[in-house]
Design a protein around this motif. Structure first.
Motif, PDB file in Angstrom:
ATOM      1  N   GLU A  31      -2.945   2.135 -15.775  1.00 19.02           N
ATOM      2  CA  GLU A  31      -2.539   1.332 -14.622  1.00 19.02           C
ATOM      3  C   GLU A  31      -2.079   2.244 -13.498  1.00 19.02           C
ATOM      4  OE1 GLU A  31      -2.844  -1.863 -14.325  1.00 19.02           O
ATOM      5  OE2 GLU A  31      -3.385  -2.348 -16.409  1.00 19.02           O
ATOM      6  N   ALA A  32      -2.333   1.829 -12.274  1.00 23.32           N
ATOM      7  CA  ALA A  32      -1.975   2.657 -11.117  1.00 23.32           C
ATOM      8  C   ALA A  32      -0.465   2.679 -10.872  1.00 23.32           C
ATOM      9  CB  ALA A  32      -2.704   2.158  -9.867  1.00 23.32           C
ATOM     10  N   ALA A  33       0.185   1.533 -10.975  1.00 21.89           N
ATOM     11  CA  ALA A  33       1.593   1.441 -10.577  1.00 21.89           C
ATOM     12  C   ALA A  33       2.504   2.407 -11.333  1.00 21.89           C
ATOM     13  CB  ALA A  33       2.090   0.009 -10.708  1.00 21.89           C
ATOM     14  N   PRO A  34       2.435   2.479 -12.689  1.00 23.82           N
ATOM     15  CA  PRO A  34       3.304   3.438 -13.388  1.00 23.82           C
ATOM     16  C   PRO A  34       2.990   4.888 -13.006  1.00 23.82           C
ATOM     17  CG  PRO A  34       2.419   1.806 -14.915  1.00 23.82           C
ATOM     18  CD  PRO A  34       1.671   1.653 -13.633  1.00 23.82           C
ATOM     19  N   PHE A  35       1.723   5.179 -12.764  1.00 24.06           N
ATOM     20  CA  PHE A  35       1.350   6.538 -12.379  1.00 24.06           C
ATOM     21  C   PHE A  35       1.926   6.894 -11.005  1.00 24.06           C
ATOM     22  CE2 PHE A  35      -1.767   9.541 -10.458  1.00 24.06           C
ATOM     23  CZ  PHE A  35      -1.538  10.611 -11.307  1.00 24.06           C
ATOM     24  N   ILE A  36       1.880   5.960 -10.083  1.00 23.29           N
ATOM     25  CA  ILE A  36       2.446   6.201  -8.754  1.00 23.29           C
ATOM     26  C   ILE A  36       3.956   6.427  -8.859  1.00 23.29           C
ATOM     27  CG2 ILE A  36       2.881   5.195  -6.482  1.00 23.29           C
ATOM     28  CD1 ILE A  36       0.006   6.152  -6.923  1.00 23.29           C
ATOM     29  N   ARG A  37       4.610   5.699  -9.754  1.00 21.79           N
ATOM     30  CA  ARG A  37       6.060   5.906  -9.929  1.00 21.79           C
ATOM     31  C   ARG A  37       6.340   7.313 -10.446  1.00 21.79           C
ATOM     32  NH1 ARG A  37       5.942   0.358 -11.536  1.00 21.79           N
ATOM     33  NH2 ARG A  37       5.815   0.877 -13.756  1.00 21.79           N
ATOM     34  N   ARG A  38       5.464   7.828 -11.316  1.00 25.58           N
ATOM     35  CA  ARG A  38       5.626   9.205 -11.791  1.00 25.58           C
ATOM     36  C   ARG A  38       5.465  10.194 -10.639  1.00 25.58           C
ATOM     37  NH1 ARG A  38       1.602  10.225 -16.500  1.00 25.58           N
ATOM     38  NH2 ARG A  38       0.934   8.093 -16.166  1.00 25.58           N
TER      39      ARG A  38
ATOM     40  N   ASN B  82       7.903  11.159  -0.658  1.00 25.41           N
ATOM     41  CA  ASN B  82       7.852  10.194  -1.766  1.00 25.41           C
ATOM     42  C   ASN B  82       7.267   8.850  -1.327  1.00 25.41           C
ATOM     43  OD1 ASN B  82       9.933   9.254  -0.224  1.00 25.41           O
ATOM     44  ND2 ASN B  82      11.500   9.319  -1.826  1.00 25.41           N
ATOM     45  N   ARG B  83       6.503   8.858  -0.225  1.00 27.87           N
ATOM     46  CA  ARG B  83       5.759   7.670   0.221  1.00 27.87           C
ATOM     47  C   ARG B  83       4.307   7.802  -0.245  1.00 27.87           C
ATOM     48  NH1 ARG B  83       4.917   7.833   5.275  1.00 27.87           N
ATOM     49  NH2 ARG B  83       6.082   9.672   5.890  1.00 27.87           N
ATOM     50  N   PHE B  84       3.823   6.838  -1.007  1.00 31.14           N
ATOM     51  CA  PHE B  84       2.487   6.941  -1.589  1.00 31.14           C
ATOM     52  C   PHE B  84       1.620   5.733  -1.239  1.00 31.14           C
ATOM     53  CE2 PHE B  84       4.532  10.181  -4.011  1.00 31.14           C
ATOM     54  CZ  PHE B  84       3.519  11.070  -4.351  1.00 31.14           C
ATOM     55  N   GLN B  85       0.323   6.018  -1.131  1.00 29.20           N
ATOM     56  CA  GLN B  85      -0.688   4.975  -0.998  1.00 29.20           C
ATOM     57  C   GLN B  85      -1.776   5.246  -2.032  1.00 29.20           C
ATOM     58  OE1 GLN B  85      -1.916   5.522   3.111  1.00 29.20           O
ATOM     59  NE2 GLN B  85      -0.730   3.733   3.742  1.00 29.20           N
ATOM     60  N   HIS B  86      -2.403   4.199  -2.517  1.00 33.28           N
ATOM     61  CA  HIS B  86      -3.521   4.386  -3.438  1.00 33.28           C
ATOM     62  C   HIS B  86      -4.529   3.272  -3.227  1.00 33.28           C
ATOM     63  CE1 HIS B  86      -0.837   1.644  -5.625  1.00 33.28           C
ATOM     64  NE2 HIS B  86      -1.917   1.216  -6.276  1.00 33.28           N
ATOM     65  N   SER B  87      -5.790   3.596  -3.447  1.00 34.29           N
ATOM     66  CA  SER B  87      -6.861   2.610  -3.304  1.00 34.29           C
ATOM     67  C   SER B  87      -8.084   3.108  -4.056  1.00 34.29           C
ATOM     68  CB  SER B  87      -7.205   2.391  -1.826  1.00 34.29           C
ATOM     69  OG  SER B  87      -7.672   3.604  -1.247  1.00 34.29           O
TER      70      SER B  87
END
Length: 349
Positions: free
Chosen positions: A270-277, A310-315
């Motif tokens: 999942e993307a969300a837990p990875f982004i939190r890391r 610590n600002r992230f975007q993903h798509s």
């Protein structure tokens, strides 16, 4: 028409797009390509770190203005340090295209100083064929508002009390200011992330820094038409002496204050837990920039990850190509002394 006027008209214009890590340079260029109006454009993309993230994004833009043979990636250091070795051969390749480009756009790395590049346009072999239409500096308004480019006065005072001999030069501030000082146009980007009074304050502070009148325009996600950005007619190579820099007295410039790491990343669920890391990594290690591609299990498309601080975007940016290795890779950029082992442990946790 005299010979000088004819020479200026016959030279191909080039636009230098500068700006600190994650300011939004690549996004801005995508909007230029989308609004090019059929003009033949060529791109030189320079990155700090050997993952061609920005070049890959632009190659996949699907616009006729950015045909793949008109895009050259330079990923072995900042272009301001490798003008003779990298920039000049790249220019020769583009000028050899048939037909040649009508306009060349150069995206510098986020740590590059634009002035050495402008100076290269004054070399006789380049001046006869190209002119710098303008230097555009893209500013991450949210990062400026967060104080990314200035020192904490209280922290500095405590450091001076503990050790008056400590060198308090801020390399982030110096690079940021050098990019502004060389600009013919400044784009205050990401205004959707800052309040209107803060936008006005930042624009005012930028103008106060500059020794000459330079227009500041606001943008959200780099959405500015090519007609605004191309055709400035600055001929910056004729005006180098008026573009002062923190590094004017240096015989050579380096980037020893910064370093980059390349990290292999396993497929994620999942993307969300990875982004939190990634957010935790950026916070713990004062990371300036993280960008790259990751495989999400069960998904046919590649996950593009981009972070500033610590600002992230993903798509999901595009489908994985047939036969393409689905290996996740990130480039992580920060000040010298990044703890690669500790960052790797956090990513694998």
């Amino acid at each position: 028409m005299n010979d000088l006027s004819h020479s200026r008209l016959s030279r191909i214009p080039a636009t230098i797009v500068t700006g600190f890590l994650g300011a939004g340079k690549t996004t801005l260029i995508r909007h230029i390509l989308a609004s090019a109006g059929g003009r033949r454009l060529a791109l030189i993309i320079n990155e700090f770190g050997d993952i061609g993230v920005d070049g890959d994004i632009l190659k996949g833009c699907g616009d006729l203005a950015c045909a793949e043979d008109s895009i050259i990636e330079l990923a072995n250091g900042c272009i301001c340090c490798t003008v003779a070795d990298d920039f000049l051969p790249a220019i020769e390749r583009l000028l050899a295209l048939d037909p040649p480009p009508e306009h060349i756009i150069i995206e510098t790395s986020g740590l590059a100083l634009p002035k050495p590049l402008v100076k290269a346009f004054d070399w006789p072999g380049v001046r006869a064929r190209l002119t710098v239409d303008g230097v555009i500096a893209v500013v991450d308004g949210a990062a400026v508002a967060d104080g990314r480019f200035v020192d904490d006065p209280e922290k500095l005072a405590l450091q001076r009390q503990a050790d008056p001999s400590i060198d308090h030069d801020n390399p982030l501030e110096e690079v940021f200011e050098d990019q502004l000082l060389c600009a013919d146009l400044i784009v205050l980007n990401k205004i959707d992330l800052i309040a209107a009074p803060e936008q006005a304050r930042i624009a005012s502070d930028i103008k106060a820094l500059l020794p000459r009148a330079t227009k500041v325009i606001a943008s959200q996600q780099g959405r500015i038409d090519a007609r605004v950005l191309l055709g400035l007619g600055a001929a910056a190579e004729d005006d180098v002496s008026n573009r002062r820099s923190h590094h004017d007295e240096e015989a050579e410039h380096d980037h020893d204050d910064f370093e980059s790491l390349i990290m292999e990343v396993d497929a994620i669920d999942e993307a969300a837990p990875f982004i939190r890391r990634l957010e935790a990594v950026a916070e713990a290690h004062d990371v300036l920039r993280i960008k790259g591609f990751v495989e999400a299990r069960g998904k046919p498309m590649r996950l593009l990850v981009q972070g500033v601080g610590n600002r992230f975007q993903h798509s999901f940016d595009r489908p994985w190509e047939s036969g393409e290795a689905r290996c996740g890779r990130l480039v992580i950029i920060g000040k010298k002394g990044l703890d690669a082992a500790a960052i790797k442990r956090m990513l694998e946790r």
